[in-house]
Motif scaffolding. Sequence first.
Motif, PDB file in Angstrom:
ATOM      1  N   VAL A  19      -4.263  10.794  -5.820  1.00 13.48           N
ATOM      2  CA  VAL A  19      -4.669  10.286  -7.135  1.00 13.48           C
ATOM      3  C   VAL A  19      -5.422  11.380  -7.865  1.00 13.48           C
ATOM      4  O   VAL A  19      -6.428  11.888  -7.372  1.00 13.48           O
ATOM      5  CB  VAL A  19      -5.584   9.047  -6.969  1.00 13.48           C
ATOM      6  CG1 VAL A  19      -6.160   8.608  -8.302  1.00 13.48           C
ATOM      7  CG2 VAL A  19      -4.816   7.904  -6.313  1.00 13.48           C
ATOM      8  N   GLU A  35       0.834  -1.210   0.000  1.00  7.44           N
ATOM      9  CA  GLU A  35       0.000   0.000   0.000  1.00  7.44           C
ATOM     10  C   GLU A  35       0.866   1.257   0.000  1.00  7.44           C
ATOM     11  O   GLU A  35       0.537   2.240  -0.658  1.00  7.44           O
ATOM     12  CB  GLU A  35      -0.916   0.044   1.231  1.00  7.44           C
ATOM     13  CG  GLU A  35      -1.600   1.407   1.379  1.00  7.44           C
ATOM     14  CD  GLU A  35      -2.723   1.467   2.399  1.00  7.44           C
ATOM     15  OE1 GLU A  35      -2.877   0.529   3.184  1.00  7.44           O
ATOM     16  OE2 GLU A  35      -3.454   2.477   2.392  1.00  7.44           O
ATOM     17  N   THR A  88      -4.064  -5.141 -14.125  1.00  8.84           N
ATOM     18  CA  THR A  88      -4.133  -3.768 -13.613  1.00  8.84           C
ATOM     19  C   THR A  88      -4.015  -2.831 -14.802  1.00  8.84           C
ATOM     20  O   THR A  88      -3.697  -3.263 -15.910  1.00  8.84           O
ATOM     21  CB  THR A  88      -3.014  -3.529 -12.567  1.00  8.84           C
ATOM     22  OG1 THR A  88      -3.228  -2.263 -11.937  1.00  8.84           O
ATOM     23  CG2 THR A  88      -1.622  -3.537 -13.194  1.00  8.84           C
ATOM     24  N   LYS A 140       2.914   2.889  -4.442  1.00  6.74           N
ATOM     25  CA  LYS A 140       2.135   2.497  -5.616  1.00  6.74           C
ATOM     26  C   LYS A 140       3.067   1.948  -6.696  1.00  6.74           C
ATOM     27  O   LYS A 140       2.679   1.083  -7.474  1.00  6.74           O
ATOM     28  CB  LYS A 140       1.335   3.679  -6.149  1.00  6.74           C
ATOM     29  CG  LYS A 140       0.195   4.080  -5.204  1.00  6.74           C
ATOM     30  CD  LYS A 140      -0.862   4.884  -5.912  1.00  6.74           C
ATOM     31  CE  LYS A 140      -1.820   5.575  -4.968  1.00  6.74           C
ATOM     32  NZ  LYS A 140      -2.737   4.684  -4.247  1.00  6.74           N
ATOM     33  N   LYS A 151       2.457  -1.579  -8.469  1.00  9.53           N
ATOM     34  CA  LYS A 151       2.301  -1.710  -9.918  1.00  9.53           C
ATOM     35  C   LYS A 151       3.364  -2.649 -10.493  1.00  9.53           C
ATOM     36  O   LYS A 151       3.059  -3.490 -11.335  1.00  9.53           O
ATOM     37  CB  LYS A 151       2.397  -0.335 -10.601  1.00  9.53           C
ATOM     38  CG  LYS A 151       1.305   0.659 -10.251  1.00  9.53           C
ATOM     39  CD  LYS A 151      -0.083   0.246 -10.698  1.00  9.53           C
ATOM     40  CE  LYS A 151      -0.282   0.278 -12.189  1.00  9.53           C
ATOM     41  NZ  LYS A 151      -1.730   0.108 -12.533  1.00  9.53           N
ATOM     42  N   GLU A 201      -5.925  -0.551  -6.707  1.00  8.83           N
ATOM     43  CA  GLU A 201      -4.960  -0.338  -5.627  1.00  8.83           C
ATOM     44  C   GLU A 201      -5.069  -1.455  -4.613  1.00  8.83           C
ATOM     45  O   GLU A 201      -6.086  -2.141  -4.533  1.00  8.83           O
ATOM     46  CB  GLU A 201      -5.226   0.997  -4.919  1.00  8.83           C
ATOM     47  CG  GLU A 201      -6.592   1.035  -4.253  1.00  8.83           C
ATOM     48  CD  GLU A 201      -6.718   2.074  -3.150  1.00  8.83           C
ATOM     49  OE1 GLU A 201      -5.723   2.710  -2.790  1.00  8.83           O
ATOM     50  OE2 GLU A 201      -7.840   2.221  -2.633  1.00  8.83           O
ATOM     51  N   TYR A 202      -3.993  -1.607  -3.846  1.00 10.52           N
ATOM     52  CA  TYR A 202      -4.014  -2.485  -2.683  1.00 10.52           C
ATOM     53  C   TYR A 202      -3.959  -1.607  -1.442  1.00 10.52           C
ATOM     54  O   TYR A 202      -3.245  -0.601  -1.427  1.00 10.52           O
ATOM     55  CB  TYR A 202      -2.760  -3.362  -2.629  1.00 10.52           C
ATOM     56  CG  TYR A 202      -2.598  -4.388  -3.717  1.00 10.52           C
ATOM     57  CD1 TYR A 202      -3.395  -5.529  -3.767  1.00 10.52           C
ATOM     58  CD2 TYR A 202      -1.587  -4.246  -4.675  1.00 10.52           C
ATOM     59  CE1 TYR A 202      -3.200  -6.489  -4.745  1.00 10.52           C
ATOM     60  CE2 TYR A 202      -1.384  -5.217  -5.653  1.00 10.52           C
ATOM     61  CZ  TYR A 202      -2.192  -6.332  -5.688  1.00 10.52           C
ATOM     62  OH  TYR A 202      -2.001  -7.291  -6.648  1.00 10.52           O
ATOM     63  N   ASN A 203      -4.674  -2.014  -0.388  1.00  8.79           N
ATOM     64  CA  ASN A 203      -4.450  -1.422   0.923  1.00  8.79           C
ATOM     65  C   ASN A 203      -4.065  -2.553   1.859  1.00  8.79           C
ATOM     66  O   ASN A 203      -4.506  -3.688   1.692  1.00  8.79           O
ATOM     67  CB  ASN A 203      -5.706  -0.724   1.454  1.00  8.79           C
ATOM     68  CG  ASN A 203      -6.056   0.503   0.619  1.00  8.79           C
ATOM     69  OD1 ASN A 203      -5.170   1.225   0.171  1.00  8.79           O
ATOM     70  ND2 ASN A 203      -7.333   0.729   0.389  1.00  8.79           N
ATOM     71  N   LYS A 225      -0.634   9.536 -10.164  1.00  4.17           N
ATOM     72  CA  LYS A 225      -0.669   9.098  -8.763  1.00  4.17           C
ATOM     73  C   LYS A 225       0.672   9.322  -8.084  1.00  4.17           C
ATOM     74  O   LYS A 225       1.708   8.907  -8.608  1.00  4.17           O
ATOM     75  CB  LYS A 225      -0.981   7.593  -8.688  1.00  4.17           C
ATOM     76  CG  LYS A 225      -2.307   7.201  -9.301  1.00  4.17           C
ATOM     77  CD  LYS A 225      -2.602   5.713  -9.104  1.00  4.17           C
ATOM     78  CE  LYS A 225      -4.031   5.407  -9.561  1.00  4.17           C
ATOM     79  NZ  LYS A 225      -4.422   4.023  -9.319  1.00  4.17           N
TER      80      LYS A 225
END
Length: 419
Positions: free
Chosen positions: A153, A100, A117, A103, A107, A283-285, A143
């Motif tokens: 973002v 998280e 993605t 980015k 990615k 996105e990942y958190n 971003k």
Amino acid sequence: MKVLVVGAGGREHAILWKLKQSPKVKELYCAPGNGGISEIANLVPVEATDVEGITSFAKDNNMDFVVVAPDDPLAAGMVDALLDAGIRAFGPNKSAAVIEASKVFAKDLMKKYNIPTAQYEVFDDSLKAREYIRTVSFPVVVKADGLALGKGVIICNNEKEALDAISSIMEENKFGQAGKRIVIEEYITGPEVSVLAFTDGKTIVPMVSSQDHKRAFDGDRGLNTGGMGTLAPSKYYTEAIHKQCMETIYIPTINAMNSEGRPFKGVLFFGLMLTEDGPKVLEYNARFGDPEAQVVLPLLENDLLEIFEAIIDEKLDTIDIKWKQGAAVCVVLASGGYPEKYEKGYEIKGLDKAANSPDILIFHAGTKKAGDKYLTNGGRVLGVTAIAENLDSARQKAYEAVSLISFKDMHYRKDIGIK
Ligand code: AMP
Ligand code: GLY
């Protein structure tokens, strides 16, 4: 057990509310917490980002278990520090929380392991980013690499907007170090779904799906916020899509983190876009979402502490995680002006009247107690969750409860749950 939850918002209130139902929990603590949280946990006056302060508090006061809920302390290695001090702590360690916190990392991970993605390029030089912008078609998404309070973002509809975004992030350092590098990404479209998952690095168990409403005003207008409301489950997230996500996104992500020597143990949040070409990761958190937790946790049947312990012990496969039938809606009540400038300190009225059934849960996000009154103390003030047999009834019940609550300049969206 003595359990400490680190954080101060509606998400933390929901986690504490759920933990309180565990027969194993004897005492609850929250650092720093808020007014509503003080009803169910002892407040600890240490900031959520203070790694040393939290670790010493947990050691000195014999906490048996600590849950680190927000992104910043996870990225700063709070879980590592707690584990080093011999305290059982829930949440990814620093090397896994980078999924998280950067980015660019996320990615590159997706590219390397073929996880779907949006197409992207990374830049650490604003001149090169500017040159690249002249070659793309619009819209594009710019971003900031690092954590930027959900504001890093920027969707750019034309060259001027993109150049302005590059300049504010990379040259004016609007997000500080977080903007040293940027990702410029293809704009993709489709329904957005949040899927939070429990994982111990070996097994991954997705929770019920949910949808956030990020914009400030009805009809998805206005500025992006931390989230103005949520619903669960999402009608777009069908069994077939779930199966596809398991195969192409969730399991590959866990395997990828293991291959990188960064096993992820905690709650992994997949921000998905269901595009015409299939589900893709936005996105990942590295944590529960806020206000996603406020609709997902009320639908969980299990003892949350048991799940957290099984994750730490890498025995998640031994737990049968079950969800209630039905749906939940959470309407966020915000201070007028949020996400920009707003006033604090207004008295909140009607809370007792609104919480008139076990199906209504009022999670405090930004409140403080003054005597027996609650005062507003943040941008997002309350999250009013209702549970019902279906989404329409949950929405109706949530808004009925909302209609009984008031404070000066209270602002909320009237269309939460109509997605
Ligand atoms: P994030 O913080 O990465 O989730 O981005 C915030 C919001 O920006 C998301 O919830 C999306 O609505 C939007 N967004 C992010 N990336 C893209 C993209 N590649 N295409 C379209 N919208 C995006
Ligand atoms: N509601 C989105 C998040 O927690 O990041």
